[in-house]
Design an enzyme around this catalytic site. Structure first.
Site, PDB file in Angstrom:
ATOM      1  N   GLY A   1     -10.908  24.719  11.809  1.00 50.06           N
ATOM      2  CA  GLY A   1     -11.500  25.584  12.700  1.00 50.06           C
ATOM      3  C   GLY A   1     -12.849  25.447  13.657  1.00 50.06           C
ATOM      4  O   GLY A   1     -13.568  25.550  11.828  1.00 50.06           O
TER       5      GLY A   1
ATOM      6  N   ASP B   1      -5.238  21.167   8.130  1.00 53.91           N
ATOM      7  CA  ASP B   1      -4.922  21.526   9.353  1.00 53.91           C
ATOM      8  C   ASP B   1      -3.975  20.823  10.632  1.00 53.91           C
ATOM      9  O   ASP B   1      -4.225  18.994  10.706  1.00 53.91           O
ATOM     10  CB  ASP B   1      -6.478  21.322  10.330  1.00 53.91           C
TER      11      ASP B   1
ATOM     12  N   TYR C   1      -0.326  40.167  15.915  1.00 56.81           N
ATOM     13  CA  TYR C   1      -1.275  39.706  14.839  1.00 56.81           C
ATOM     14  C   TYR C   1      -2.008  41.077  13.760  1.00 56.81           C
ATOM     15  O   TYR C   1      -1.917  40.571  12.457  1.00 56.81           O
ATOM     16  CB  TYR C   1      -2.708  39.287  15.441  1.00 56.81           C
TER      17      TYR C   1
END
Ligand code: UDP
Length: 341
Positions: free
Chosen positions: A10, A31, A156
């Site tokens: 990322g 990942d 979140y």
């Protein structure tokens, strides 16, 4: 030194890879390439000190082995970005919470005693009221605000709060060196605008002389940290004995309104773009609760590590304009990127 980075393909993760390889460390990335990108780690693939495994932190069978032998672990793998968070509310909870617990359990079982950094977020501070036109920097001891509603942005913060609770509990119960860090807005090379992320969006719009899209009236503020500073702050925390079991803000305390940011980017890019305001509902869907301001208190980070940022926002934006690496995938009409959650 052996480094394991979950979510290492990322934006922040790949900058961490670069930082550690430059220090001569061995770096292992896990990942699943859901938001991470192969091209972020492409430059490292032939480096003998670099190893990449494509896998999901929830299910990847090699996790226990990868964890044993790592001196420092950065747990960044998560569903991130406001647009993605709104689109995938269940994944946000399931992946972010269970992924963190699996990682910490594997580290506990390894008996190797790595230093672990768990990524949390300034989202846990919620949308705080401005009193008499004043707002305070957000410091780690504040009570947190979770506002339930029809909009699932809060999934979140809930997931990141759970990550913090796991980090602190593992540190306490198993005497592990785990630190939860609350990232404030981070920007820099390699960041995409697809899932929100205002800086690459504005830079991309400005360099292409496209309309710069300011959501709302643009009076909301953010404080942006260059990713090259962020990775140093993270490693400093991992290297500090006293950071074990702590929650620490990582960010910049220089605050800017989003409208000023739009004007700044346009000016620095020497752009002819016009600025257009789009309503929050139009962009994010009904019931969206915008965070009106965001600036971290950094005393704890400074006290623990002595860390000071090197790059000002202007430096970062100029760098992005120069590199033209604000590779941004605005798919046509930004107001359509996010369907209602
Ligand atoms: N924003 C904007 N235009 C865009 C993208 C974002 O005005 O094209 C605003 C967004 O509404 C928010 C701020 O920029 O107020 C930062 O957004 P981002 O998604 O980067 O981060 P976060 O909201 O999580 O701080």
């Amino acid at each position: 030194m052996h480094i394991l980075i979950t979510g290492g393909a990322g934006f922040i993760g790949s900058n961490l890879v670069k930082f550690h390889l430059n220090q001569g460390h061995k770096v292992h990335v896990l990942d699943d390439l859901s938001t991470g990108r192969k091209e972020n780690i492409q430059p490292f693939l032939h480096d003998p000190n670099f190893h990449f495994d494509e896998g999901d932190v929830l299910t990847w069978s090699g996790l226990e082995r990868a964890v044993s032998g790592a001196d420092v672990i950065y747990h960044l793998a998560a569903v991130v970005g406001v647009f993605k968070v709104l689109k995938e509310p269940i994944e946000v909870l399931a992946i972010n919470i269970a992924g963190c617990e699996r990682l910490l359990r594997a580290a506990r079982n390894s008996h190797w005693q790595p230093r672990i950094i768990v990524a949390s977020s300034s989202e846990v501070y919620g949308n705080r009221p401005i009193v008499d036109g004043e707002h305070m920097p957000l410091h780690e001891e504040l009570e947190l605000l979770i506002t339930p509603g029809i909009n699932t942005r809060w999934n979140y913060s809930i997931s990141k709060l759970a990550n913090e609770a796991f980090a602190i509990s593992y540190a306490k119960e198993h005497d592990m060196h785990v630190t939860a860090i609350r990232f404030f807005n981070v920007c820099g090379p390699g960041q995409r605008g697809r899932y929100g992320m205002v800086v690459p969006r504005f830079v991309n719009q400005a360099v292409n002389n496209e309309t710069i899209t300011v959501f709302g009236d643009g009076s909301q503020t953010r404080s942006f940290m260059d990713v090259r500073d962020a990775v140093k702050a993270l490693f400093s925390l991992a290297n500090t004995e006293e950071s074990a079991g702590e929650i620490v803000n990582v960010g910049s305390d220089s605050e800017i309104t989003i409208l000023d940011l739009a004007n700044l980017v346009r000016k620095l890019a020497n752009s002819d773009s016009v600025i257009e305001h789009l309503g929050y509902e139009e962009v994010y869907g009904e019931g969206f609760d915008e965070i009106t301001y965001r600036r971290p208190a950094l005393q704890k980070l400074q006290k623990l590590t002595g860390f000071k940022s090197r790059y000002a926002l202007v430096d970062t934006i100029n760098h992005l304009i120069e590199l033209s690496t604000a590779v941004n995938e605005i798919d046509g009409d930004v107001s359509l990127v996010c369907s209602r959650a």
